[in-house]
Design an enzyme around this catalytic site. Structure first.
Site, PDB file in Angstrom:
ATOM      1  N   ASN A 210       0.850  -1.198   0.000  1.00  0.00           N
ATOM      2  CA  ASN A 210       0.000   0.000   0.000  1.00  0.00           C
ATOM      3  C   ASN A 210       0.883   1.245   0.000  1.00  0.00           C
ATOM      4  O   ASN A 210       2.107   1.153   0.019  1.00  0.00           O
ATOM      5  CB  ASN A 210      -0.951  -0.013   1.206  1.00  0.00           C
ATOM      6  N   ASP A 279      -4.067  -6.465   5.426  1.00  0.00           N
ATOM      7  CA  ASP A 279      -5.024  -7.319   6.126  1.00  0.00           C
ATOM      8  C   ASP A 279      -4.896  -8.780   5.685  1.00  0.00           C
ATOM      9  O   ASP A 279      -5.160  -9.692   6.449  1.00  0.00           O
ATOM     10  CB  ASP A 279      -6.455  -6.819   5.873  1.00  0.00           C
ATOM     11  N   ASP A 308      -3.777  -9.801  13.545  1.00  0.00           N
ATOM     12  CA  ASP A 308      -3.915  -8.384  13.900  1.00  0.00           C
ATOM     13  C   ASP A 308      -2.858  -8.091  14.970  1.00  0.00           C
ATOM     14  O   ASP A 308      -2.973  -8.516  16.121  1.00  0.00           O
ATOM     15  CB  ASP A 308      -5.327  -8.102  14.419  1.00  0.00           C
ATOM     16  N   ILE A 309      -1.824  -7.373  14.580  1.00  0.00           N
ATOM     17  CA  ILE A 309      -0.659  -7.179  15.454  1.00  0.00           C
ATOM     18  C   ILE A 309      -1.052  -6.438  16.730  1.00  0.00           C
ATOM     19  O   ILE A 309      -0.766  -6.869  17.844  1.00  0.00           O
ATOM     20  CB  ILE A 309       0.458  -6.422  14.699  1.00  0.00           C
ATOM     21  N   PHE A 325      -4.021   3.115  15.417  1.00  0.00           N
ATOM     22  CA  PHE A 325      -4.437   4.183  14.506  1.00  0.00           C
ATOM     23  C   PHE A 325      -5.659   3.710  13.742  1.00  0.00           C
ATOM     24  O   PHE A 325      -5.838   2.518  13.522  1.00  0.00           O
ATOM     25  CB  PHE A 325      -3.316   4.522  13.508  1.00  0.00           C
TER      26      PHE A 325
HETATM   27  O1  C5P Z   1      -8.423  -2.794  11.613  1.00  0.00           O
HETATM   28  P1  C5P Z   1      -7.604  -1.701  11.035  1.00  0.00           P
HETATM   29  O2  C5P Z   1      -6.601  -2.188  10.027  1.00  0.00           O
HETATM   30  O3  C5P Z   1      -8.400  -0.548  10.515  1.00  0.00           O
HETATM   31  O4  C5P Z   1      -6.814  -1.138  12.290  1.00  0.00           O
HETATM   32  C1  C5P Z   1      -5.801  -0.197  12.190  1.00  0.00           C
HETATM   33  C2  C5P Z   1      -4.882  -0.317  13.372  1.00  0.00           C
HETATM   34  O5  C5P Z   1      -4.566  -1.680  13.622  1.00  0.00           O
HETATM   35  C3  C5P Z   1      -3.567   0.345  13.116  1.00  0.00           C
HETATM   36  O6  C5P Z   1      -3.058   0.787  14.362  1.00  0.00           O
HETATM   37  C4  C5P Z   1      -2.713  -0.764  12.532  1.00  0.00           C
HETATM   38  O7  C5P Z   1      -1.328  -0.532  12.712  1.00  0.00           O
HETATM   39  C5  C5P Z   1      -3.201  -1.946  13.342  1.00  0.00           C
HETATM   40  N1  C5P Z   1      -3.155  -3.223  12.627  1.00  0.00           N
HETATM   41  C6  C5P Z   1      -2.288  -4.200  13.053  1.00  0.00           C
HETATM   42  N2  C5P Z   1      -2.258  -5.428  12.435  1.00  0.00           N
HETATM   43  C7  C5P Z   1      -3.064  -5.666  11.386  1.00  0.00           C
HETATM   44  C8  C5P Z   1      -3.953  -4.679  10.934  1.00  0.00           C
HETATM   45  C9  C5P Z   1      -3.967  -3.468  11.576  1.00  0.00           C
HETATM   46  O8  C5P Z   1      -1.535  -3.970  14.018  1.00  0.00           O
HETATM   47  N3  C5P Z   1      -3.015  -6.863  10.804  1.00  0.00           N
END
Ligand code: C5P
Length: 402
Positions: A210, A279, A308-309, A325
């Site tokens: 991205n 994602d 989801d980290i 964020f």
């Molecule tokens: O769910 P979404 O992607 O909108 O959430 C955004 C937040 O989650 C950001 O802080 C992003 O760094 C974190 N994130 C993450 N791991 C992912 C997707 C998003 O840490 N796989």
């Protein structure tokens, strides 16, 4: 109060074309409350006039080590003691070499040896000169001595070359100069910050990614460092130089970022997920380059969800203060608050990416910040200013929690 209020700054100008920007730099530093005295080297005088600098600074310009009149007004040792910061902008390859070797053959080089104030330099030179091994070795020496290297930036140069070696913009220099005066409220704290995009491999030569530039995450790392924190910056591939003093961990995929984040977050005080993590990743990365098939106009990629980290960090038993964020194009506040709860975050910073002048890839940002029971607005400003405000909010919330 203005961040540079009553700070005494010696702005030292050396002989590069970027010197023409320095009267504006003096004005901007003064706007932030600084008291600015200008030192000019002999070659700088070919690029900018003493009279202009005297007019904007309100002081006679100092340009000679052995001028009896000037020594009477404020001697070089006195000037070295007066300074809270010596900012050399632009800094030529020559002054960088002189500083690295401790020469003292003119007013500026003598001043730098005689001061106990922090020294910051904004290099500006032809890209080949910047990359020359001698310059790079001198820069490494200065970094070792805790001299702050501000930039250089990349782009088109006065000589027609393109590359690294441009003096940073005046605004950026002012903003970076504030780091020397930021209250050290985060000493003893370890902040872990993710930044940039991730790359999800399709085959050995292709990937899904991205447009995240990493600028917000890097600005946060700088702001946390300025406030005295130890900072680990886990970064996807970006075209940025890590802030001096940050522990940089380069990663590519979401899985790598996940592994590094969980390892470091366990001992962290604060974890900020600023990265734009993909994602989904490709379920099976092809071992060989995928060939184009002439008989089929379609191809499918099978994707699986990435972990989801930030949610996994927030689920740790030894959970750090966890910040996420939310980049949204509509219903920003509502979606952000939902995300705060769903991911068990302590704080979320939301930006409206539908607005073209902020967020992704821009130099500016504006944020709405939410905790479970509080809300803050950070108005549109440069990412470094926004980052400084966000770090202050996070620090205060983390303190309240404890
Ligand atoms: O769910 P979404 O992607 O909108 O959430 C955004 C937040 O989650 C950001 O802080 C992003 O760094 C974190 N994130 C993450 N791991 C992912 C997707 C998003 O840490 N796989």
């Amino acid at each position: 109060m203005k961040i540079l209020q009553d700070k005494k700054i010696v702005l030292a100008i050396t002989g590069g074309i970027a010197a023409y920007k320095t009267p504006e730099l003096v004005r901007r530093l003064k706007e932030q409350g600084a008291d600015v005295r200008v030192v000019l080297t002999a070659s700088a005088k070919a690029f900018v006039s003493s009279l202009s600098l005297q007019a904007v600074s309100g002081y006679a310009v100092a340009d000679s080590l052995l001028d009896p009149q000037a020594e009477l007004a404020m001697g070089h040792i006195e000037l070295a003691k007066w300074a809270d910061l010596i900012l050399i902008a632009p800094a030529t390859a020559n002054i960088i070499a002189k500083l690295a070797h401790g020469l003292a053959d003119d007013l500026l080089s003598t001043l730098c040896l005689a001061t106990s104030a922090p020294i910051a330099i904004a290099p500006a030179m032809n890209q080949q000169m910047w990359h020359a091994p001698a310059t790079q070795e001198n820069i490494a020496t200065l970094i070792n001595r805790q001299i702050a290297i501000l930039g250089p930036g990349a782009g088109e140069q006065a000589c027609g070359d393109v590359g690294l070696g441009r003096m940073l913009d005046v605004d950026e220099l002012v903003s970076l100069s504030t780091q020397f005066f930021t209250p050290k409220i985060l000493t003893e704290q370890h902040w872990v910050i993710t930044a940039g995009p991730t790359r999800e491999a399709i085959d050995p030569v292709r990937y899904i990614s991205n447009h995240s530039s990493g600028k917000m995450g890097y600005a946060l790392a700088q702001a946390a460092l300025n406030a005295g924190a130890k900072v680990s910056l886990i970064s996807g591939p970006v075209a940025l130089t890590a802030p001096q003093g940050a522990h940089l961990i380069n990663v590519s995929s979401a899985l790598e970022m996940h592994q590094q984040s969980l390892m470091l977050a366990e001992q962290a005080d604060v974890f900020i997920a600023c990265a734009a993590v993909a994602d989904y990743r490709v379920a099976e990365v092809a071992k060989q380059k995928i060939k184009k098939h002439d008989d089929n106009d379609n191809m499918q990629l099978n994707l699986v969800k990435n972990p989801d980290i930030v949610a996994d960090v927030a689920a740790l038993t030894a959970k750090p203060f966890t910040v996420g964020f939310a980049a949204e194009t509509q219903k920003v506040a509502q979606y952000a608050q939902e995300k705060l709860i769903r991911k068990n975050l302590d704080l979320i910073a939301a930006n409206d990416v539908a607005q073209s002048n902020q967020g992704f890839n821009s130099d500016n940002n504006a944020l709405q910040v939410f905790t479970r029971d509080q809300q803050f607005e950070i108005p549109l400003a440069s990412k470094s200013k926004v980052a400084a405000q966000l770090v202050t909010i996070i620090a205060a919330q983390n303190n309240n929690k404890g």
